[in-house]
Scaffold this motif. Structure first.
Motif, PDB file in Angstrom:
ATOM      1  N   ASN A 235       0.862  -1.180   0.000  1.00 14.53           N
ATOM      2  CA  ASN A 235       0.000   0.000   0.000  1.00 14.53           C
ATOM      3  C   ASN A 235       0.898   1.229   0.000  1.00 14.53           C
ATOM      4  O   ASN A 235       2.058   1.166   0.424  1.00 14.53           O
ATOM      5  CB  ASN A 235      -0.971   0.014   1.184  1.00 14.53           C
ATOM      6  N   LEU A 236       0.373   2.358  -0.472  1.00 14.78           N
ATOM      7  CA  LEU A 236       1.227   3.524  -0.677  1.00 14.78           C
ATOM      8  C   LEU A 236       1.738   4.155   0.621  1.00 14.78           C
ATOM      9  O   LEU A 236       2.923   4.498   0.714  1.00 14.78           O
ATOM     10  CB  LEU A 236       0.497   4.566  -1.524  1.00 14.78           C
ATOM     11  N   PRO A 237       0.899   4.325   1.657  1.00 16.55           N
ATOM     12  CA  PRO A 237       1.441   4.924   2.884  1.00 16.55           C
ATOM     13  C   PRO A 237       2.624   4.144   3.464  1.00 16.55           C
ATOM     14  O   PRO A 237       3.619   4.733   3.896  1.00 16.55           O
ATOM     15  CB  PRO A 237       0.238   4.912   3.838  1.00 16.55           C
ATOM     16  N   THR A 238       2.518   2.817   3.471  1.00 16.81           N
ATOM     17  CA  THR A 238       3.626   2.004   3.969  1.00 16.81           C
ATOM     18  C   THR A 238       4.837   2.114   3.059  1.00 16.81           C
ATOM     19  O   THR A 238       5.973   2.256   3.514  1.00 16.81           O
ATOM     20  CB  THR A 238       3.199   0.537   4.090  1.00 16.81           C
ATOM     21  N   LEU A 239       4.601   2.057   1.745  1.00 18.92           N
ATOM     22  CA  LEU A 239       5.709   2.136   0.799  1.00 18.92           C
ATOM     23  C   LEU A 239       6.502   3.424   0.962  1.00 18.92           C
ATOM     24  O   LEU A 239       7.734   3.404   0.971  1.00 18.92           O
ATOM     25  CB  LEU A 239       5.184   2.034  -0.638  1.00 18.92           C
ATOM     26  N   LEU A 240       5.807   4.545   1.087  1.00 15.57           N
ATOM     27  CA  LEU A 240       6.504   5.827   1.127  1.00 15.57           C
ATOM     28  C   LEU A 240       7.366   5.989   2.374  1.00 15.57           C
ATOM     29  O   LEU A 240       8.242   6.853   2.412  1.00 15.57           O
ATOM     30  CB  LEU A 240       5.503   6.974   1.023  1.00 15.57           C
ATOM     31  N   SER A 241       7.129   5.162   3.387  1.00 14.27           N
ATOM     32  CA  SER A 241       7.994   5.199   4.564  1.00 14.27           C
ATOM     33  C   SER A 241       9.300   4.453   4.319  1.00 14.27           C
ATOM     34  O   SER A 241      10.206   4.502   5.157  1.00 14.27           O
ATOM     35  CB  SER A 241       7.267   4.594   5.765  1.00 14.27           C
ATOM     36  N   ARG A 242       9.402   3.783   3.160  1.00 12.92           N
ATOM     37  CA  ARG A 242      10.613   3.021   2.829  1.00 12.92           C
ATOM     38  C   ARG A 242      11.165   3.357   1.450  1.00 12.92           C
ATOM     39  O   ARG A 242      12.304   3.014   1.135  1.00 12.92           O
ATOM     40  CB  ARG A 242      10.300   1.521   2.864  1.00 12.92           C
ATOM     41  N   TYR A 243      10.361   3.974   0.627  1.00 12.40           N
ATOM     42  CA  TYR A 243      10.686   4.174  -0.780  1.00 12.40           C
ATOM     43  C   TYR A 243      11.852   5.139  -0.967  1.00 12.40           C
ATOM     44  O   TYR A 243      11.943   6.160  -0.291  1.00 12.40           O
ATOM     45  CB  TYR A 243       9.446   4.701  -1.505  1.00 12.40           C
ATOM     46  N   MET A 244      12.711   4.821  -1.945  1.00 16.46           N
ATOM     47  CA  MET A 244      13.822   5.693  -2.320  1.00 16.46           C
ATOM     48  C   MET A 244      13.681   6.014  -3.794  1.00 16.46           C
ATOM     49  O   MET A 244      13.968   5.174  -4.659  1.00 16.46           O
ATOM     50  CB  MET A 244      15.161   5.007  -2.042  1.00 16.46           C
ATOM     51  N   ALA A 245      13.188   7.204  -4.127  1.00 21.27           N
ATOM     52  CA  ALA A 245      13.018   7.589  -5.519  1.00 21.27           C
ATOM     53  C   ALA A 245      14.371   7.561  -6.227  1.00 21.27           C
ATOM     54  O   ALA A 245      15.367   8.067  -5.702  1.00 21.27           O
ATOM     55  CB  ALA A 245      12.401   8.984  -5.606  1.00 21.27           C
ATOM     56  N   ALA A 246      14.368   6.943  -7.417  1.00 20.37           N
ATOM     57  CA  ALA A 246      15.600   6.786  -8.202  1.00 20.37           C
ATOM     58  C   ALA A 246      16.660   5.996  -7.449  1.00 20.37           C
ATOM     59  O   ALA A 246      17.822   5.986  -7.828  1.00 20.37           O
ATOM     60  CB  ALA A 246      16.157   8.145  -8.625  1.00 20.37           C
ATOM     61  N   GLY A 247      16.267   5.332  -6.371  1.00 22.15           N
ATOM     62  CA  GLY A 247      17.176   4.499  -5.625  1.00 22.15           C
ATOM     63  C   GLY A 247      17.943   5.199  -4.521  1.00 22.15           C
ATOM     64  O   GLY A 247      18.642   4.550  -3.748  1.00 22.15           O
ATOM     65  N   PHE A 248      17.809   6.554  -4.417  1.00 27.37           N
ATOM     66  CA  PHE A 248      18.597   7.238  -3.379  1.00 27.37           C
ATOM     67  C   PHE A 248      17.898   8.454  -2.766  1.00 27.37           C
ATOM     68  O   PHE A 248      18.402   9.034  -1.798  1.00 27.37           O
ATOM     69  CB  PHE A 248      19.955   7.674  -3.957  1.00 27.37           C
ATOM     70  N   ILE A 249      16.751   8.870  -3.284  1.00 26.21           N
ATOM     71  CA  ILE A 249      16.062  10.050  -2.748  1.00 26.21           C
ATOM     72  C   ILE A 249      14.947   9.604  -1.803  1.00 26.21           C
ATOM     73  O   ILE A 249      13.966   8.997  -2.237  1.00 26.21           O
ATOM     74  CB  ILE A 249      15.469  10.912  -3.880  1.00 26.21           C
ATOM     75  N   PRO A 250      15.053   9.857  -0.516  1.00 26.83           N
ATOM     76  CA  PRO A 250      14.040   9.400   0.431  1.00 26.83           C
ATOM     77  C   PRO A 250      12.757  10.207   0.324  1.00 26.83           C
ATOM     78  O   PRO A 250      12.775  11.382  -0.067  1.00 26.83           O
ATOM     79  CB  PRO A 250      14.711   9.605   1.791  1.00 26.83           C
ATOM     80  N   VAL A 251      11.640   9.579   0.664  1.00 27.70           N
ATOM     81  CA  VAL A 251      10.355  10.270   0.678  1.00 27.70           C
ATOM     82  C   VAL A 251       9.949  10.522   2.129  1.00 27.70           C
ATOM     83  O   VAL A 251      10.181  11.591   2.673  1.00 27.70           O
ATOM     84  CB  VAL A 251       9.290   9.479  -0.092  1.00 27.70           C
ATOM     85  N   LEU A 252       9.411   9.489   2.786  1.00 30.73           N
ATOM     86  CA  LEU A 252       9.061   9.645   4.204  1.00 30.73           C
ATOM     87  C   LEU A 252       9.992   8.855   5.123  1.00 30.73           C
ATOM     88  O   LEU A 252       9.819   8.901   6.341  1.00 30.73           O
ATOM     89  CB  LEU A 252       7.608   9.194   4.439  1.00 30.73           C
ATOM     90  N   SER A 253      10.963   8.162   4.566  1.00 31.00           N
ATOM     91  CA  SER A 253      11.832   7.328   5.399  1.00 31.00           C
ATOM     92  C   SER A 253      12.595   8.110   6.473  1.00 31.00           C
ATOM     93  O   SER A 253      12.831   7.572   7.565  1.00 31.00           O
ATOM     94  CB  SER A 253      12.811   6.524   4.530  1.00 31.00           C
ATOM     95  N   PRO A 254      12.971   9.389   6.260  1.00 36.05           N
ATOM     96  CA  PRO A 254      13.642  10.108   7.360  1.00 36.05           C
ATOM     97  C   PRO A 254      12.754  10.304   8.580  1.00 36.05           C
ATOM     98  O   PRO A 254      13.266  10.623   9.664  1.00 36.05           O
ATOM     99  CB  PRO A 254      13.993  11.457   6.717  1.00 36.05           C
ATOM    100  N   LEU A 255      11.440  10.114   8.419  1.00 38.11           N
ATOM    101  CA  LEU A 255      10.520  10.311   9.547  1.00 38.11           C
ATOM    102  C   LEU A 255      10.267   9.022  10.326  1.00 38.11           C
ATOM    103  O   LEU A 255       9.581   9.063  11.358  1.00 38.11           O
ATOM    104  CB  LEU A 255       9.178  10.864   9.039  1.00 38.11           C
ATOM    105  N   ARG A 256      10.801   7.905   9.892  1.00 35.79           N
ATOM    106  CA  ARG A 256      10.523   6.625  10.556  1.00 35.79           C
ATOM    107  C   ARG A 256      10.958   6.600  12.021  1.00 35.79           C
ATOM    108  O   ARG A 256      10.295   5.957  12.844  1.00 35.79           O
ATOM    109  CB  ARG A 256      11.181   5.482   9.779  1.00 35.79           C
TER     110      ARG A 256
END
Length: 392
Positions: A235-256
């Motif tokens: 699901n998207l909310p969970t993914l965005l807490s781990r996703y790295m755009a282009a393999g290195f740009i964090p989305v919400l992972s710094p907030l974990r």
């Protein structure tokens, strides 16, 4: 004399301040649906300025092997589409195909390509839903189509969602689901290909579209030859807490490290794309036959392969026979898993009436190149070849 620390503290603070400020701005803008969808779908980032999808020969296809045309959704959007002929069918009809005008077709039903698909009682069709950004012929997508049509008898239909490429409109979750359903409806009702001869395939964002489309038709009692999800997510909310755009740009992972803050920003996500829940629905609604395949590369730097584990669990729980806690499910899955020496694996779960759920972790391919790998083509073959009935 100034302390020595001031010699590097000020430039260091300034250096850190710029990315922090940009990230804060990104979070602020992402709270608004308009900007959020620009970031999520990235549909404006394409190569239409120097690539023309109406000239498929640029990507190595034979003249009129690909027919560009359009579909119209029930809410009035125009979707740009490609139909790709398998080379085996192309060779049998090469003279007629070469004689036709090339490029975009205003009425695909009058083309030789359509007649080849429509008039073959054994035609097999793959409907492919691509990921975010770009257009139908951008990046690895032509390679994906080549891998599926160059050495098989399978046709491919693919679309650009609303707002992507040459399609009209703006993307939303409901809109993309409607786009996917439009492609399938066209295949079944215009091209007259029954669902037993259709495999739906999605990659990345396309796995969310595929899951939603499968659920949409499962509620109508329609079952496809196969459902294949490549580099999927639960699901998207969970993914965005781990996703790295282009393999290195964090989305919400710094907030974990700050769960309340993470949940706060997740609450602003407007398009949830709950694929895990949708797959569970598909399995639960299956009455005759299901071939569900999940493929993920171990070296995927954008979407972690554990996301396919979550999809598998959600799909497999309905056939496991009972509610299982984490340890019990792990043991149940282990009994059905073959682990390779490189840490990759294949797990196959089966149930009545004729349900097969397969998850495969492959060693290479990353997030995108895996789409044209042999495991994907093999998954399509399994989906079609395991159906012993010939549709007429």
């Amino acid at each position: 004399m100034a302390p020595r620390t001031s010699q590097w503290a000020i430039p260091l603070g300034a250096g850190l301040g710029v990315p922090i400020a940009l990230y804060t701005l990104f979070l602020f803008l992402g709270a608004f649906p308009f900007f959020q969808r620009q970031f999520l779908y990235a549909h404006k980032f394409n190569t239409l300025f120097w690539h023309d999808p109406n000239k498929p020969e640029y990507w190595g296809f034979a003249r009129n092997q690909v027919t560009p045309f359009s579909l119209t959704t029930v809410d009035g959007e125009t979707l740009y589409a490609w139909h790709v002929l398998p080379l085996s069918a192309y060779l049998r009809n090469e003279e007629k195909l070469q004689a036709q005008p090339a490029g975009f077709s205003n009425d695909f039903t009058k083309t030789e390509s359509f007649h080849i698909l429509r008039n073959d009682p054994n035609a097999r069709l793959i409907i492919s839903f691509h990921g975010n950004a770009g257009h139908i012929a951008q990046a690895i997508r032509p390679d994906h189509f080549h891998a599926l049509t160059d050495t098989s008898a399978y046709h491919v239909l693919s679309i650009d969602y609303r707002g992507f490429g040459k399609s009209t409109g703006s993307p939303t979750e409901a809109g993309l689901i409607e786009d996917g359903a439009t492609a399938v409806d066209w295949a079944m009702n215009v091209a007259k290909v029954p669902p037993s001869r259709i495999v739906i395939v999605g990659q990345s964002l396309g796995t969310a579209v595929t899951s939603a489309v499968a659920e949409h038709f499962a509620k109508q009692g329609i079952e496809f030859a196969g459902i294949i999800l490549i580099s999927g997510f639960s699901n998207l909310p969970t993914l965005l807490s781990r996703y790295m755009a282009a393999g290195f740009i964090p989305v919400l992972s710094p907030l974990r490290p700050f769960p309340p803050l993470l949940r706060f920003f997740q609450s602003f996500i407007v398009d949830k794309w709950r694929s895990a829940d949708r797959l569970a629905q598909v399995v639960g609604l299956t009455r005759t036959r299901l071939r569900l395949t999940l493929i993920h590369a171990k070296n995927d730097l954008e979407i972690p392969c554990t996301e396919s584990d979550a999809l598998f669990r959600s799909a497999a729980v309905p056939i496991s026979g009972t509610a299982l806690d984490d340890d019990a499910f792990t043991a149940w899955k282990h009994d059905r898993t073959i682990v390779r020496d490189d840490g990759t694996f294949i797990v196959v779960a089966k149930a009545e009436p004729d349900i097969v759920i397969r998850e495969e972790l492959v060693p290479y391919g990353g997030h995108n190149d895996v789409t044209w790998s042999s495991p994907v083509a093999l998954a399509v073959m399994r989906s079609f070849d395991s159906d012993s009935t010939e549709a007429s």
